[in-house]
Motif scaffolding. Structure first.
Motif, mmCIF file in Angstrom:
data_model
loop_
_atom_site.group_PDB
_atom_site.id
_atom_site.type_symbol
_atom_site.label_atom_id
_atom_site.label_comp_id
_atom_site.label_asym_id
_atom_site.label_seq_id
_atom_site.Cartn_x
_atom_site.Cartn_y
_atom_site.Cartn_z
ATOM 1 N N LYS A 87 0.712 -1.232 -0.054
ATOM 2 C CA LYS A 87 0.130 0.047 0.227
ATOM 3 C C LYS A 87 0.778 1.150 0.045
ATOM 4 C CE LYS A 87 -4.076 1.749 2.791
ATOM 5 N NZ LYS A 87 -4.555 0.759 3.669
ATOM 6 N N TYR A 91 2.391 -11.255 2.864
ATOM 7 C CA TYR A 91 1.504 -11.109 1.158
ATOM 8 C C TYR A 91 1.685 -10.031 1.590
ATOM 9 C CZ TYR A 91 -1.979 -9.747 5.217
ATOM 10 O OH TYR A 91 -2.154 -9.963 6.014
ATOM 11 N N MET A 104 -9.496 -8.873 7.250
ATOM 12 C CA MET A 104 -9.037 -10.018 7.188
ATOM 13 C C MET A 104 -9.172 -11.521 6.197
ATOM 14 S SD MET A 104 -6.322 -9.251 7.541
ATOM 15 C CE MET A 104 -4.760 -7.476 7.532
ATOM 16 N N LEU A 146 -6.080 -3.012 4.832
ATOM 17 C CA LEU A 146 -5.436 -2.757 3.564
ATOM 18 C C LEU A 146 -6.796 -2.103 1.888
ATOM 19 C CD1 LEU A 146 -6.137 -6.732 3.359
ATOM 20 C CD2 LEU A 146 -3.983 -5.913 2.885
ATOM 21 N N PRO A 166 -6.953 -11.830 4.180
ATOM 22 C CA PRO A 166 -5.743 -12.626 3.506
ATOM 23 C C PRO A 166 -4.927 -13.297 4.673
ATOM 24 C CG PRO A 166 -5.261 -10.291 3.681
ATOM 25 C CD PRO A 166 -6.483 -10.433 3.275
ATOM 26 N N LEU A 167 -5.615 -13.221 6.013
ATOM 27 C CA LEU A 167 -5.518 -14.303 7.434
ATOM 28 C C LEU A 167 -6.737 -15.485 7.192
ATOM 29 C CD1 LEU A 167 -5.559 -12.204 9.859
ATOM 30 C CD2 LEU A 167 -3.903 -12.962 8.760
ATOM 31 N N VAL A 198 -1.291 -15.952 -1.737
ATOM 32 C CA VAL A 198 -0.373 -15.025 -2.455
ATOM 33 C C VAL A 198 -0.594 -14.059 -3.464
ATOM 34 C CG1 VAL A 198 1.594 -13.389 -1.829
ATOM 35 C CG2 VAL A 198 1.039 -15.391 -0.276
#
Lengths: 163, 158
Positions: free
Chosen positions: A80, A116, B116, B132, B140-141, B147
């Protein structure tokens, strides 16, 4: 051989090449774009404080890219933030230099496998002149990086940009 | 109040909405209906005997096997007692009711759980990603998250 290798004793006249003069002026006043992103920023601040006194190298922190010559990318570069770094780099006037400080900015550091959200090295978005290793690097390591950058600028040519 | 007393008063008030409980754990927990978390939370906060006026923590969990959940750690400043609430949902229907109108601090925590884990928080006042970027794909969690190879032209893997 230093900058002032030929000196006329009377009349305060110095002779040097233009290239030397420009490089000397540049390396002696590298204004710093502050870019503290994580714990490395604390070491960067310590380097600016009186114990390590970064200002004796002519480095003055600026909060805007338009007045800066060198950007210290100090800390974890998230994806970001990477686009913001690119934009700020584009706003800096040439000649511009980048010091990547710490393992995260160099190669992703501890986030290299499962991060990630982390850019694995700031050199994927902007060209880096000096990498300072460490997690985080001590202020002395940052000063070493600055001296390395100054050596690089000293060897620069007007017709060919090396750094 | 002990965990048993809290459980009994919840059971008497809400009946079927109290799904499951483990009261002899180090931190006793009670599983509640994901569509009724708000009224249960409001009851726990306003009832003079419980007065859970502080939500210490709100976490998202992926239990594997398609089960998601939120864990609420509650504390009462008045009575100095604690309880853990849990609400479970599935990946096919990831909906849990918001408690941000009960505890203001839940607002950002619930946004993070949405960010998440992709749990849709019903009745949340401002359900957007919080950490994000808005154009990020996936959550992502989650255990099955892969990825991405690239994000906005930047290579992600090492």
């Amino acid at each position: 051989m230093g900058l002032l290798d030929q000196r006329f004793e009377n009349g305060n006249v110095f002779i040097t090449s233009l290239e030397n003069l420009l490089n000397w002026a540049r390396l002696s006043s590298l204004y710093q774009m502050q870019f503290g992103l994580a714990c490395c920023a604390i070491e960067m601040m310590a380097a600016s404080a009186s114990d390590f006194d970064i200002m004796r190298f002519g480095i003055i922190p600026r909060a805007t890219p338009r007045q800066a010559d060198v950007m210290f990318v100090a800390g974890t570069v998230t994806l970001k933030m990477a686009s913001r770094i690119k934009r700020l780099y584009d706003q800096m006037a040439e000649p511009r230099y980048i010091i990547s400080m710490g393992s995260c900015a160099n190669c992703g550091g501890p986030y290299w496998e499962h991060g990630y959200h982390v850019l694995k090295g700031v050199d994927r978005v902007i060209p880096v002149d000096v990498f300072v290793p460490g997690c985080p690097p001590r202020p002395e390591a940052l000063l070493e990086g600055i001296i390395k950058l100054q050596e690089k600028v000293r060897k620069e040519s007007v017709v060919k940009k090396s750094a | 109040m002990t965990a048993d007393e809290i459980y009994n008063s919840l059971k008497a008030q809400f009946g079927d909405a109290i799904v499951e409980a483990k009261l002899d754990a180090l931190q006793p927990w009670i599983v509640v209906d994901p569509n009724r978390t708000k009224e249960i939370a409001l009851f726990l906060r306003d009832e003079p005997a419980t007065q859970f006026d502080s939500m210490m923590c709100l976490s998202g969990v992926d239990y594997n096997g398609g089960k998601l959940g939120i864990v609420y750690h509650l504390f009462s400043m008045v009575h100095k007692h604690k309880i853990v609430l849990k609400a479970h949902c599935t990946k096919e229907n990831p909906h849990i009711q918001s408690v941000s109108s009960v505890w203001g601090t839940a607002n950002w925590h619930e946004r993070e759980v949405f960010d998440m884990y992709g749990v849709v928080i019903d009745e949340h006042p401002d359900l957007r990603r919080i950490l994000l970027p808005y154009d990020w794909e996936g959550h992502p969690l989650r255990k099955d998250y892969k990825v991405p190879e690239f994000y906005n032209g930047m290579k992600v893997p090492y």
